[in-house]
Write a protein that holds these residues in place. Structure first.
Motif, short mmCIF file in Angstrom:
data_model
loop_
_atom_site.label_atom_id
_atom_site.label_comp_id
_atom_site.label_asym_id
_atom_site.label_seq_id
_atom_site.Cartn_x
_atom_site.Cartn_y
_atom_site.Cartn_z
N SER A 53 117.58 -12.32 -38.01
CA SER A 53 117.99 -12.24 -36.60
C SER A 53 117.13 -13.14 -35.72
CB SER A 53 117.86 -10.80 -36.10
OG SER A 53 118.68 -9.95 -36.83
N GLU A 54 117.66 -13.42 -34.55
CA GLU A 54 116.94 -14.20 -33.54
C GLU A 54 115.75 -13.38 -33.01
OE1 GLU A 54 117.95 -16.22 -29.21
OE2 GLU A 54 119.29 -14.69 -30.01
N PHE A 55 114.64 -14.07 -32.75
CA PHE A 55 113.52 -13.41 -32.09
C PHE A 55 113.88 -13.15 -30.64
CE2 PHE A 55 111.15 -15.33 -35.61
CZ PHE A 55 110.33 -14.27 -35.97
N LEU A 56 113.54 -11.98 -30.15
CA LEU A 56 113.80 -11.60 -28.76
C LEU A 56 112.48 -11.34 -28.05
CD1 LEU A 56 116.71 -9.09 -29.43
CD2 LEU A 56 116.91 -11.48 -28.70
N ILE A 57 112.40 -11.74 -26.80
CA ILE A 57 111.22 -11.50 -25.98
C ILE A 57 111.43 -10.19 -25.24
CG2 ILE A 57 109.82 -12.36 -24.06
CD1 ILE A 57 110.91 -15.21 -24.92
N SER A 58 110.45 -9.31 -25.36
CA SER A 58 110.57 -7.99 -24.75
C SER A 58 109.48 -7.80 -23.68
CB SER A 58 110.42 -6.92 -25.84
OG SER A 58 110.52 -5.65 -25.29
N SER A 59 109.89 -7.47 -22.47
CA SER A 59 108.93 -7.17 -21.41
C SER A 59 108.08 -5.97 -21.82
CB SER A 59 109.65 -6.81 -20.10
OG SER A 59 110.41 -7.89 -19.63
N PRO A 60 106.83 -5.92 -21.36
CA PRO A 60 106.00 -4.75 -21.69
C PRO A 60 106.54 -3.50 -21.00
CG PRO A 60 104.85 -6.16 -20.14
CD PRO A 60 106.11 -6.88 -20.53
N CYS A 61 106.51 -2.39 -21.72
CA CYS A 61 106.93 -1.12 -21.11
C CYS A 61 105.92 -0.73 -20.03
CB CYS A 61 107.04 -0.03 -22.18
SG CYS A 61 105.46 0.58 -22.80
N GLY A 62 106.24 0.29 -19.28
CA GLY A 62 105.35 0.74 -18.21
C GLY A 62 103.97 1.16 -18.71
N VAL A 63 103.92 1.80 -19.88
CA VAL A 63 102.64 2.22 -20.44
C VAL A 63 101.79 0.99 -20.77
CG1 VAL A 63 101.52 3.39 -22.38
CG2 VAL A 63 103.54 4.41 -21.30
N HIS A 70 93.95 -2.93 -16.99
CA HIS A 70 92.51 -2.90 -17.28
C HIS A 70 91.88 -4.28 -17.08
CE1 HIS A 70 88.73 -1.95 -19.28
NE2 HIS A 70 88.91 -3.04 -20.00
N TRP A 71 92.62 -5.34 -17.40
CA TRP A 71 92.10 -6.70 -17.28
C TRP A 71 92.51 -7.37 -15.98
CZ3 TRP A 71 93.94 -5.09 -22.20
CH2 TRP A 71 92.92 -4.88 -23.13
N GLY A 72 93.13 -6.66 -15.07
CA GLY A 72 93.44 -7.17 -13.74
C GLY A 72 94.87 -7.62 -13.55
N GLY A 73 95.21 -7.83 -12.30
CA GLY A 73 96.57 -8.17 -11.91
C GLY A 73 97.02 -9.57 -12.26
N GLU A 74 96.09 -10.43 -12.66
CA GLU A 74 96.46 -11.82 -12.98
C GLU A 74 96.82 -12.02 -14.45
OE1 GLU A 74 97.07 -14.26 -10.78
OE2 GLU A 74 96.74 -12.65 -9.33
N VAL A 75 96.74 -10.96 -15.27
CA VAL A 75 97.17 -11.08 -16.67
C VAL A 75 98.63 -11.48 -16.67
CG1 VAL A 75 97.57 -9.83 -18.83
CG2 VAL A 75 95.52 -9.37 -17.50
N LYS A 76 98.97 -12.47 -17.48
CA LYS A 76 100.35 -12.96 -17.56
C LYS A 76 101.05 -12.34 -18.76
CE LYS A 76 99.38 -17.17 -15.14
NZ LYS A 76 99.19 -18.57 -15.19
N VAL A 77 102.27 -11.87 -18.53
CA VAL A 77 103.06 -11.26 -19.60
C VAL A 77 104.41 -11.95 -19.70
CG1 VAL A 77 101.92 -9.02 -19.41
CG2 VAL A 77 103.98 -9.45 -18.09
N ALA A 78 104.88 -12.10 -20.93
CA ALA A 78 106.22 -12.63 -21.14
C ALA A 78 107.22 -11.54 -20.76
CB ALA A 78 106.40 -13.04 -22.59
N VAL A 79 108.29 -11.93 -20.10
CA VAL A 79 109.30 -10.96 -19.66
C VAL A 79 110.67 -11.31 -20.25
CG1 VAL A 79 108.10 -10.35 -17.51
CG2 VAL A 79 109.71 -12.26 -17.52
N SER A 80 111.48 -10.28 -20.40
CA SER A 80 112.83 -10.46 -20.91
C SER A 80 113.69 -11.19 -19.89
CB SER A 80 113.47 -9.09 -21.20
OG SER A 80 112.68 -8.34 -22.07
N THR A 81 114.53 -12.09 -20.37
CA THR A 81 115.50 -12.77 -19.51
C THR A 81 116.85 -12.77 -20.22
OG1 THR A 81 115.14 -14.98 -20.45
CG2 THR A 81 113.72 -14.33 -18.60
N ALA A 82 117.92 -12.90 -19.46
CA ALA A 82 119.26 -12.92 -20.05
C ALA A 82 119.42 -14.07 -21.04
CB ALA A 82 120.31 -13.01 -18.94
N GLU A 83 118.73 -15.17 -20.79
CA GLU A 83 118.82 -16.35 -21.65
C GLU A 83 117.84 -16.30 -22.81
OE1 GLU A 83 117.87 -16.61 -18.34
OE2 GLU A 83 119.92 -16.73 -17.61
#
Length: 107
Positions: A53-63, A70-83
């Protein structure tokens, strides 16, 4: 996870027979970052149904978002997109109304 020193930390989420025992995919890498005393700068969670299957990018859950705070508001996270394209947002962007604001803290 990517850390401030450039280390790449990986973890997995094995299947469990009892869902109450399951953990998010990122937990192992979070714990390793703590153990190494490394600040997390980036987080990405990818998954797929099976090895074909294709790899899918998953946004981090709320937890996991709270864990990343813990590491601050500037931590960058990959988020889910329709594309299913690689897009990073900061934790602050994902949580503009974080509960810590009531105590005068700023994420």
């Amino acid at each position: 996870m990517r850390t401030e020193s450039g280390k790449i930390l990986i973890s997995v989420a094995p299947d469990t027979k009892n869902d109450a025992l399951a953990l998010c995919m990122e937990v192992g890498a979070f714990l390793q970052a703590h153990k190494l005393n490394e600040a997390v700068t980036h987080s990405i969670c990818i998954c797929r149904e099976d090895q074909h299957s294709e790899f899918l990018i998953s946004s981090p859950c709320g937890v996991c978002q709270e864990r990343l705070v813990h590491w601050g508001g500037e931590v960058k996270v990959a988020v889910s997109t329709a594309e299913n394209t690689l897009v990073f947002r900061t934790i602050r962007e994902l949580m503009p109304y974080h509960w810590s604001i009531v105590s005068g803290e700023q994420l």
